[in-house]
Design an enzyme around this catalytic site. Structure first.
Site, PDB file in Angstrom:
ATOM      1  CG  ASP A 195      20.681 -23.554  -7.987  1.00 15.42           C
ATOM      2  OD1 ASP A 195      20.284 -22.820  -8.912  1.00 15.42           O
ATOM      3  OD2 ASP A 195      21.759 -24.180  -8.023  1.00 15.42           O
ATOM      4  CD  GLU A 197      21.807 -25.876   1.230  1.00 18.14           C
ATOM      5  OE1 GLU A 197      21.483 -24.803   0.678  1.00 18.14           O
ATOM      6  OE2 GLU A 197      22.669 -26.634   0.775  1.00 18.14           O
ATOM      7  CE1 TYR A 254      27.594 -28.822  -4.098  1.00 17.48           C
ATOM      8  CE2 TYR A 254      26.640 -27.858  -2.125  1.00 17.48           C
ATOM      9  CZ  TYR A 254      26.538 -28.683  -3.228  1.00 17.48           C
ATOM     10  OH  TYR A 254      25.374 -29.373  -3.455  1.00 17.48           O
ATOM     11  CD  GLU A 298      22.768 -30.379  -1.400  1.00 18.72           C
ATOM     12  OE1 GLU A 298      23.430 -29.459  -1.955  1.00 18.72           O
ATOM     13  OE2 GLU A 298      21.577 -30.272  -1.068  1.00 18.72           O
TER      14      GLU A 298
END
Length: 644
Positions: free
Chosen positions: A208, A453, A502, A538
């Protein structure tokens, strides 16, 4: 083009290795520094540039553009180096161009470098994305597979063939990503003539951020003595009470009988220890340790190690001098703590990107200094080089300012099962070797990150990154006297568990009330399984600056603040036990590929892409300074950041 699309509730970050000492490699990659025996000539500025827009993208090789001046084979434009080429022009096709681009510059080499055959002349490229081939005066001198790390070639014999000619440097760079590159990608051809132009294809990526390309860091010429020179230095530091210890190994090219003198000097230039020989130890009385920012009143203390080589053969006597900054510190990990110099260290910092308007990933001193000022203003003591190695000059700034670094390789977006083969593993290990070779002596670097990841749910025997972490553990184990390498669910090669999540964003979007429950469950589950300290590596939420709503709604500044506060409440409970850090995603907004979930980039920054604060920046500033002040070690003036 495709991006990552973080749909999962949480993703395990990365394969991390604590760094206290490191691997010794066969050849060095010392940062070019001027000394009594070495000179550096910077080649930054405007280069001639052309993209190979032929359908095959191979016209430049077929017509051998490198054999003559680039302008003789077709039109060229000015292109700044260092910079990504994507955002420099008004040509939309260049912004998303995939394939070979060609750079060229003619350089005046000092006469003495050419006439004195005892001088070794080296061409060094700080980084180019992704695959590079380099010619000098039409002669191929090197090629390199991978972005973000330096490569170099000795060119003295080439430029001496015609001492009167200018030195013409040609660099071809290809940004194509495949299933075996790092990061990986795929090329997808659209063959339906009723929907797409002839030959239309796209570069699919699985990460991303925008796939910026070009020559991103400085291009240099530098010299060393030719007959004998210092090729590599490795230092491993320790201390006991007030005595410091610098274990060293020096690699010399050209002579096994060289005489070496090593002198360690303090900031005032006073000699504090000296030794001789290629392997040894320097003992420092009343040592000044390297401390992180806000952990000590004198952070980032650096000594200077002067390595003086004298060597001779039947033809000549040679001297070489290299100066290496050295920070004396230790790193250790327990089941609940991360210790720097035997003191608990709590990571309160950021994730970053090398990303800015116009220059893309190009190295830019004003931007770097601004970012360091912002990090120190907000009380950040650490960052992760997400998701690739950053410029060497950035790590040097970290050394000087006491900013702690998690050093990450470009292993991001590794999702496709076809990326888990031997070719990918071999390249992954080469990249890790290059990363360690470059960054091993930085006191600011306390962890290696092997991947971000990856598809780590695969069984270890089929998982490239489990194998990479195991190989990397074996690689560094001979010198590593603290816990080491990397993490995934099935591989126990781990010092620290790092987790990206998230909650209330990619999962249960808009429901802030789930954060305390899900975050607490996450921490409890990971710690129960591995009994290792955890960093929340994160977390965050996209925010459009100036967009407001109360009660908070997604994409507003109020929602980003609320997400942070909910996470922080859980962090405050868990850091009493085994949570050792928190890194916000992200320091600043950054560019991504175009897509329906991205409004001109990722907006999770607490600063805009232009480095202006959102409301969340002030939330972090208040929190980070409070966390730092809890140590009780700060002098009066640092307890009140408004005075900075």
């Amino acid at each position: 083009r495709t991006g990552t699309g973080r749909a999962a509730m949480l993703r395990v970050l990365c394969l991390l290795a604590v760094v206290d000492s490191v691997l010794l490699l066969d050849s060095g990659m010392l940062f070019p520094r001027e000394s009594a025996s070495r000179e550096v000539k910077e080649l930054n500025g405007l280069w001639a540039f052309r993209a190979d827009i032929s359908p095959s993208r191979n016209q430049g090789f077929e017509e051998a553009w490198y054999k003559s001046r680039l302008i003789e084979s077709g039109p060229v434009i000015d292109m700044p180096v260092p910079a990504s080429y994507n955002d420099i022009t008004q040509d939309p096709s260049l912004r998303t161009f995939t394939g070979w681009v060609w750079y060229e510059r003619e350089v005046v080499v000092p006469t003495r470098w050419i006439t004195d055959e005892e001088i070794r002349v080296v061409l060094r490229v700080g980084s180019a994305h992704y695959y590079s081939v380099v010619w000098v005066n039409g002669v191929k001198v090197t090629e390199h597979n991978g972005g973000h790390l330096p490569f170099e070639a000795e060119i003295g014999s080439v430029i001496r063939k015609d001492p009167t000619a200018k030195c013409r440097i040609t660099i071809a760079v290809n940004n194509t990503l495949t299933l075996e590159t790092l990061p990986p990608g795929t090329i997808q051809y659209m063959n339906d003539p009723t929907r797409y132009p002839k030959g239309f294809f796209v570069q699919n990526i699985f990460f991303d951020f925008f796939n910026y390309a070009g020559i991103h860091r400085s291009v240099l010429l530098y010299t060393t003595p030719k007959a004998f020179y210092v090729d590599d230095i490795t230092v491993v530091t320790d201390f006991s009470d007030n005595a410091g210890l610098v274990n060293y190994k020096v690699s010399v090219k050209g002579s096994a009988a060289a005489t070496l003198k090593l002198t360690l000097m303090d900031k005032e230039g006073h000699c504090v220890a000296s030794s001789s020989g290629s392997v040894g130890a320097l003992k420092v009385a009343d040592v000044k340790l390297w401390w992180p920012y806000l952990m000590h009143e004198n952070p980032g203390y650096l000594y200077s190690l002067e390595v003086h080589l004298t060597a001779a053969n039947d033809k000549s006597t040679s001297e070489d001098v290299y100066l290496l900054p050295v920070g004396i510190r230790t790193v250790k990990v327990s089941s609940t703590q991360f210790l720097i110099n035997n003191k608990p260290f709590y990571f309160h910092g950021v994730n970053k990107h090398e990303d800015s308007d116009i220059r893309g990933k190009g190295f830019d001193w004003p931007l770097i200094v601004k970012d360091f000022n912002l990090m120190k203003w907000m009380g950040a003591n650490s960052f992760r080089t997400s998701h690739y190695p950053y410029a060497e000059e950035i790590l040097q700034m970290c050394d000087q300012h006491g900013i702690v670094v998690i050093d990450e390789c470009p292993g991001v977006g590794i999702k496709d099962i076809r990326s888990f083969g031997n070719a990918s593993l071999t390249h992954h290990l080469v990249v890790m070797d290059e990363l360690v070779r470059r960054d091993k002596n930085h006191p600011s670097v306390v962890m290696w990150s092997v991947a971000n990841e990856p598809a780590s749910e695969m069984p270890p025997e089929n998982n490239e990154h489990a194998m990479a972490s195991k190989h990397f553990q074996d690689l560094i184990s001979p010198l590593q006297h603290v816990a080491r390498c990397v993490f995934f669910p099935q591989a126990p090669y781990v010092d620290v568990v790092c987790v990206n999540s998230y909650f209330s964003w990619y999962h249960d979007p808009g429901y802030l009330e789930v954060i305390p429950i899900q975050l607490n469950t996450q921490f409890e589950d990971w710690y129960a399984k591995y009994q290792k300290p955890i960093i929340q590596s994160e977390y965050g939420a996209d925010t459009l600056p100036g967009l407001h709503n109360d009660p908070p709604l997604m994409f507003t500044e109020e929602y980003q603040q609320a997400v942070l506060q909910h996470y922080h409440n859980v962090f405050d409970q868990k850091r009493k036990h085994y949570v050792i850090g928190e890194l916000i995603w992200n320091f600043a907004d950054f560019m991504t590929v175009q897509g329906i979930t991205r409004v001109v980039g990722n907006k999770k920054g607490v600063f805009t892409r232009q480095r202006q604060p959102k409301a969340a920046a002030f939330i972090l500033k208040e929190r980070y300074w409070r966390l730092a002040n809890e140590t009780g070690k700060l002098p009066y003036w640092t307890k009140y950041p408004c005075s900075l």
